[in-house]
Design a protein around this motif. Structure first.
Motif, short mmCIF file in Angstrom:
data_model
loop_
_atom_site.label_atom_id
_atom_site.label_comp_id
_atom_site.label_asym_id
_atom_site.label_seq_id
_atom_site.Cartn_x
_atom_site.Cartn_y
_atom_site.Cartn_z
N GLY A 91 23.63 54.87 62.86
CA GLY A 91 23.13 55.94 61.98
C GLY A 91 23.24 57.27 62.70
N HIS A 92 23.58 58.28 61.93
CA HIS A 92 23.73 59.62 62.52
C HIS A 92 23.52 60.67 61.45
CE1 HIS A 92 27.73 58.64 60.87
NE2 HIS A 92 27.75 59.92 60.55
N ILE A 93 23.34 61.90 61.93
CA ILE A 93 23.32 63.05 61.03
C ILE A 93 24.46 63.95 61.52
CG2 ILE A 93 21.63 64.37 62.42
CD1 ILE A 93 20.33 65.13 59.60
N HIS A 94 25.05 64.71 60.62
CA HIS A 94 26.17 65.55 61.06
C HIS A 94 25.67 66.75 61.86
CE1 HIS A 94 28.61 63.64 57.59
NE2 HIS A 94 28.57 62.88 58.68
N GLU A 95 26.47 67.09 62.86
CA GLU A 95 26.10 68.25 63.69
C GLU A 95 26.12 69.52 62.85
OE1 GLU A 95 28.90 67.92 66.85
OE2 GLU A 95 27.70 66.39 67.87
N PRO A 100 29.13 67.10 54.06
CA PRO A 100 28.78 65.89 53.34
C PRO A 100 29.72 64.74 53.75
CG PRO A 100 30.20 67.21 51.98
CD PRO A 100 30.07 67.93 53.29
N GLU A 101 29.57 63.60 53.09
CA GLU A 101 30.44 62.45 53.35
C GLU A 101 30.41 61.53 52.14
OE1 GLU A 101 29.68 60.77 57.17
OE2 GLU A 101 31.17 59.18 56.95
N ILE A 102 31.49 60.80 51.93
CA ILE A 102 31.52 59.77 50.88
C ILE A 102 31.51 58.41 51.56
CG2 ILE A 102 32.91 58.70 49.07
CD1 ILE A 102 32.02 61.28 47.99
N TYR A 103 30.60 57.53 51.11
CA TYR A 103 30.56 56.14 51.57
C TYR A 103 30.84 55.25 50.35
CZ TYR A 103 28.52 56.31 56.37
OH TYR A 103 28.29 56.48 57.71
N TYR A 104 31.74 54.30 50.54
CA TYR A 104 32.17 53.42 49.44
C TYR A 104 32.08 51.97 49.92
CZ TYR A 104 35.69 51.40 46.17
OH TYR A 104 36.37 50.64 45.26
N ALA A 139 20.61 62.10 57.28
CA ALA A 139 21.07 61.07 58.21
C ALA A 139 21.42 59.83 57.39
CB ALA A 139 19.98 60.74 59.21
N HIS A 140 22.44 59.06 57.84
CA HIS A 140 22.88 57.90 57.07
C HIS A 140 23.09 56.69 57.97
CE1 HIS A 140 25.77 61.17 57.60
NE2 HIS A 140 26.74 60.29 57.84
N ARG A 141 22.66 55.55 57.43
CA ARG A 141 22.78 54.26 58.14
C ARG A 141 23.00 53.17 57.10
NH1 ARG A 141 17.83 52.78 61.73
NH2 ARG A 141 19.19 53.50 63.41
ZN ZN Z 1 28.57 60.73 58.79
#
Ligand code: ZN
Ligand code: M6P
Length: 190
Positions: A91-95, A100-104, A139-141
């Motif tokens: 898991g991380h957060i962008h600096e 943004p980001e797309i997760y599929y 943050a995303h995990r």
């Molecule tokens: Zn990311």
């Protein structure tokens, strides 16, 4: 005039296995790389002492042209638990705060955890076919709660940057543990 990098690139991808080719970079992550992330430190030590364990792999392809910088990441999380906590990404957060980001999710089942680290938390139920837009500053995990591989595709800008430190210190608001064979959410004690 087009530069050498400005031409289209394709890879061949198998969603069942999460493997694509050609793949310039493969990063394996072991329990020892995620030491701080799991709540049961005794379970972590036991696994590391008995030879460590692969939790997930990231296959990565940068697409850098003279005017753009995209990245493709495909992560395959193996099923399992550390203590009672399901296998998951660091898991991380962008600096950068504008990235943004797309997760599929293309295979398996679990949850995408999203946390602003300032009071907002979401757990998105995930199965093959769900696509989630991760806004900047969350943050995303990903947590694999199934008995099978969980595979997801990510697209983001190379320049987004990964900040792991704050997640390592603070964690996400909730952890996902296996109780009577089912995922249960508990508050993070950190
Ligand atoms: Zn990311
Ligand atoms: C996705 C992308 C990558 C990330 C990977 C694993 O592919 O978000 O940037 O590295 O997931 O997640 P983490 O970096 O948190 O281990």
């Amino acid at each position: 005039m087009l530069a050498e990098n400005d031409y289209p690139i394709s890879v061949e991808f198998d969603p069942q296995s999460g493997i694509f080719t050609p793949c310039p970079k493969l990063t394996p992550r072991y329990v020892s790389d995620l030491k701080q992330m799991f709540h049961d430190q005794q379970a972590v030590e036991e696994i590391i002492h008995s030879g460590d364990r692969l939790v997930y792999e990231i296959r990565y392809h940068p697409f850098k042209t003279s005017k753009s910088d995209m990245a493709l990441g495909v992560t395959r999380i193996f099923p399992g638990t550390v203590g009672n906590e399901y296998h998951m990404t660091k898991g991380h957060i962008h600096e950068r705060d504008d990235q943004p980001e797309i997760y599929y999710c293309v295979h398996g089942e679990g949850f995408l955890l999203l946390d602003t680290l300032q009071g907002e938390f979401r757990a998105v139920p995930w199965k093959a076919g769900v696509i989630t837009h991760i806004p900047p500053m969350w943050a995303h995990r990903v947590v694999n709660t199934g008995d099978d591989l969980l595979v997801f595709v990510a697209t983001y800008h190379l320049s987004a940057g990964h900040d792991y430190e704050i997640v390592e210190k603070q964690g996400f608001a909730q952890i996902v543990v296996k109780q009577n064979g089912k995922p249960v959410f508990l508050p993070n004690e950190k």
